[in-house]
Motif scaffolding. Structure first.
Motif, mmCIF file in Angstrom:
data_model
loop_
_atom_site.group_PDB
_atom_site.id
_atom_site.type_symbol
_atom_site.label_atom_id
_atom_site.label_comp_id
_atom_site.label_asym_id
_atom_site.label_seq_id
_atom_site.Cartn_x
_atom_site.Cartn_y
_atom_site.Cartn_z
ATOM 1 N N PHE A 298 7.902 13.902 -23.660
ATOM 2 C CA PHE A 298 7.278 12.626 -23.480
ATOM 3 C C PHE A 298 7.605 12.259 -21.861
ATOM 4 C CE2 PHE A 298 8.545 11.957 -27.909
ATOM 5 C CZ PHE A 298 7.254 11.625 -28.539
ATOM 6 N N VAL A 299 6.658 11.419 -21.388
ATOM 7 C CA VAL A 299 6.920 10.899 -19.770
ATOM 8 C C VAL A 299 6.397 9.657 -19.690
ATOM 9 C CG1 VAL A 299 4.351 11.592 -19.439
ATOM 10 C CG2 VAL A 299 6.095 11.516 -17.798
ATOM 11 N N ALA A 300 7.183 8.885 -18.898
ATOM 12 C CA ALA A 300 7.114 7.444 -18.738
ATOM 13 C C ALA A 300 7.079 7.192 -17.280
ATOM 14 C CB ALA A 300 8.116 6.379 -19.289
ATOM 15 N N GLY A 301 6.027 6.427 -16.657
ATOM 16 C CA GLY A 301 5.894 6.023 -15.171
ATOM 17 C C GLY A 301 5.597 4.761 -14.945
ATOM 18 N N ALA A 302 6.062 4.494 -13.729
ATOM 19 C CA ALA A 302 5.913 2.997 -13.159
ATOM 20 C C ALA A 302 5.605 3.086 -11.837
ATOM 21 C CB ALA A 302 6.870 2.054 -13.458
ATOM 22 N N SER A 303 4.917 2.098 -11.223
ATOM 23 C CA SER A 303 4.670 1.957 -9.815
ATOM 24 C C SER A 303 4.331 0.664 -9.434
ATOM 25 C CB SER A 303 3.469 2.877 -9.414
ATOM 26 O OG SER A 303 2.124 2.227 -9.892
ATOM 27 N N TYR A 304 4.870 0.221 -8.171
ATOM 28 C CA TYR A 304 4.621 -1.099 -7.584
ATOM 29 C C TYR A 304 4.115 -0.997 -6.129
ATOM 30 C CZ TYR A 304 5.940 -5.414 -5.048
ATOM 31 O OH TYR A 304 5.782 -6.355 -4.054
ATOM 32 N N ASN A 305 3.073 -1.782 -5.767
ATOM 33 C CA ASN A 305 2.580 -1.601 -4.496
ATOM 34 C C ASN A 305 2.343 -3.246 -4.085
ATOM 35 O OD1 ASN A 305 1.798 0.982 -3.787
ATOM 36 N ND2 ASN A 305 1.090 0.895 -5.922
ATOM 37 N N ASN A 306 2.596 -3.151 -2.588
ATOM 38 C CA ASN A 306 2.240 -4.748 -2.102
ATOM 39 C C ASN A 306 1.339 -4.479 -1.112
ATOM 40 O OD1 ASN A 306 3.284 -6.526 0.393
ATOM 41 N ND2 ASN A 306 3.102 -7.704 -1.633
ATOM 42 N N ALA A 307 0.315 -5.171 -0.731
ATOM 43 C CA ALA A 307 -0.679 -5.134 0.268
ATOM 44 C C ALA A 307 -0.758 -6.475 0.927
ATOM 45 C CB ALA A 307 -2.063 -4.875 -0.280
ATOM 46 N N ASP A 308 -0.207 -6.688 2.195
ATOM 47 C CA ASP A 308 -0.290 -7.643 2.971
ATOM 48 C C ASP A 308 -1.367 -7.753 3.778
ATOM 49 O OD1 ASP A 308 0.473 -10.276 4.274
ATOM 50 O OD2 ASP A 308 2.189 -9.390 5.022
ATOM 51 N N SER A 309 -2.623 -8.380 3.968
ATOM 52 C CA SER A 309 -3.677 -8.126 4.341
ATOM 53 C C SER A 309 -4.254 -9.454 5.125
ATOM 54 C CB SER A 309 -4.719 -7.635 3.928
ATOM 55 O OG SER A 309 -5.102 -8.405 2.879
ATOM 56 N N ASP A 310 -5.115 -9.429 6.060
ATOM 57 C CA ASP A 310 -5.750 -10.429 6.729
ATOM 58 C C ASP A 310 -6.341 -11.656 5.174
ATOM 59 O OD1 ASP A 310 -5.054 -9.541 9.012
ATOM 60 O OD2 ASP A 310 -7.251 -8.922 9.455
ATOM 61 N N TRP A 311 -6.437 -10.928 4.246
ATOM 62 C CA TRP A 311 -7.154 -11.676 3.247
ATOM 63 C C TRP A 311 -6.041 -12.182 2.342
ATOM 64 C CZ3 TRP A 311 -8.761 -6.915 4.863
ATOM 65 C CH2 TRP A 311 -9.812 -6.835 5.894
ATOM 66 N N GLY A 312 -4.921 -12.061 2.410
ATOM 67 C CA GLY A 312 -3.863 -12.320 1.489
ATOM 68 C C GLY A 312 -2.932 -11.462 1.111
ATOM 69 N N ASP A 313 -1.905 -11.674 0.265
ATOM 70 C CA ASP A 313 -0.402 -10.923 -0.023
ATOM 71 C C ASP A 313 -0.671 -10.446 -1.458
ATOM 72 O OD1 ASP A 313 1.829 -9.886 -0.759
ATOM 73 O OD2 ASP A 313 2.678 -10.867 0.979
ATOM 74 N N VAL A 314 -0.954 -9.272 -2.056
ATOM 75 C CA VAL A 314 -1.268 -9.213 -3.337
ATOM 76 C C VAL A 314 -0.191 -8.020 -3.870
ATOM 77 C CG1 VAL A 314 -2.830 -8.123 -5.148
ATOM 78 C CG2 VAL A 314 -3.543 -9.605 -3.150
ATOM 79 N N ASP A 315 0.384 -8.159 -4.819
ATOM 80 C CA ASP A 315 1.193 -7.243 -5.702
ATOM 81 C C ASP A 315 0.476 -6.704 -6.825
ATOM 82 O OD1 ASP A 315 3.517 -7.943 -4.260
ATOM 83 O OD2 ASP A 315 3.796 -9.697 -5.445
#
Length: 263
Positions: free
Chosen positions: A92-109
């Motif tokens: 079995f394999v389990a995975g996870a990721s998190y990204n944050n983009a802070d741009s001129d149009w907003g901050d999104v997770d």
């Protein structure tokens, strides 16, 4: 004296056996085009070493090693930071990721989780769930599967298929790896996206030896890229590329340089 010489030979032999195995791969790159400058860094660490197939940057098509990674990029309009990881236990394999983009149009997770099963060393399938806090975008599932077809003891053709839960989007990425003899190698990859937005990319790498190669790619939008990569030794490499568009209305010049460290 004999024991000292024997110990030295054993040490050298052990180093030679492990010289082309790596647990960490890191990259730092700088790109400049007519509109923007982009700086990015990234690193991945494998809990068990991965063995290079021949060229220092070529590995088995399907990774089965637990790993963690992080990345950061910055340009004129936004900066993005991300972390990710995969853990293999039994088959079995389990995975996870998190990204944050802070741009001129907003901050999104952005968030993603996956769970999969390794049927054989040549077949693995995963179910993914992705979500974000962007307004008006709901979470969604998609599935991926990878298959490695061994052609002989060295050559293979790899396939990666992806489909979303509504079957509105489908992608198929393929890679051909071949040992040509006399220390030379070749890869060819074709990536196809089908659905609401059709796209394709064709690329290739030609290796004169384990550390010296040239590469090129072209896509449906008439973007082309050509470049080369040189390993100073088995741990450090420098690559550079030039990209442009064949359509005069979209013409641009993009130059990129990348430093790689593998240990």
């Amino acid at each position: 004296m004999k024991k000292t010489l024997l110990a030295s030979l054993v040490t050298l032999t052990s180093f030679a056996a492990c010289a082309n195995e790596y647990q960490s791969i890191s990259n730092a790159s700088y790109a400049d085009n007519d509109y923007d400058e982009i700086v990015s860094i990234g690193s991945i660490y494998y809990f068990d070493a991965r063995k290079a197939l021949g060229p220092y940057n070529e590995f088995s098509y399907i990774n089965t090693k637990s790993n963690i990674g992080a990345s950061y990029s910055d340009n004129e309009f936004a900066n993005t930071i991300g972390v990710r990881g995969e853990y293999f236990f039994n088959n079995f394999v389990a995975g996870a990721s998190y990204n944050n983009a802070d741009s001129d149009w907003g901050d999104v997770d952005y968030y993603e989780a996956s769970f999969g099963y390794l049927f054989t060393p040549d077949i693995i399938a995963r179910i993914h769930y992705r979500d974000s806090d962007a307004r008006g975008i709901d979470g969604s599932f998609y599935a991926t599967a990878q298959y490695n077809l061994s052609l002989n003891t060295t050559d293979y053709v790899g396939f990666t298929a992806s489909v979303d839960e509504e079957f509105d989007f489908f992608s198929l990425d393929t890679k051909y790896y071949a040992e040509l003899g006399q220390g030379r190698y070749l890869t060819v990859n074709l990536d196809i996206d089908a659905g609401d937005f059709d796209h394709w990319l064709l690329g290739s790498n030609y290796y004169f030896n384990k550390g010296l190669s040239v590469f090129a790619s072209v896509n449906k939008s008439d973007d082309i890229q050509v470049g080369g990569r040189y390993y100073f030794n088995s741990n450090w490499a420098l690559s550079g590329s030039y990209g442009t568009n064949l359509d005069n209305d979209l013409d641009y010049d993009m130059y990129q340089i990348n430093l790689t460290a593998q240990f």
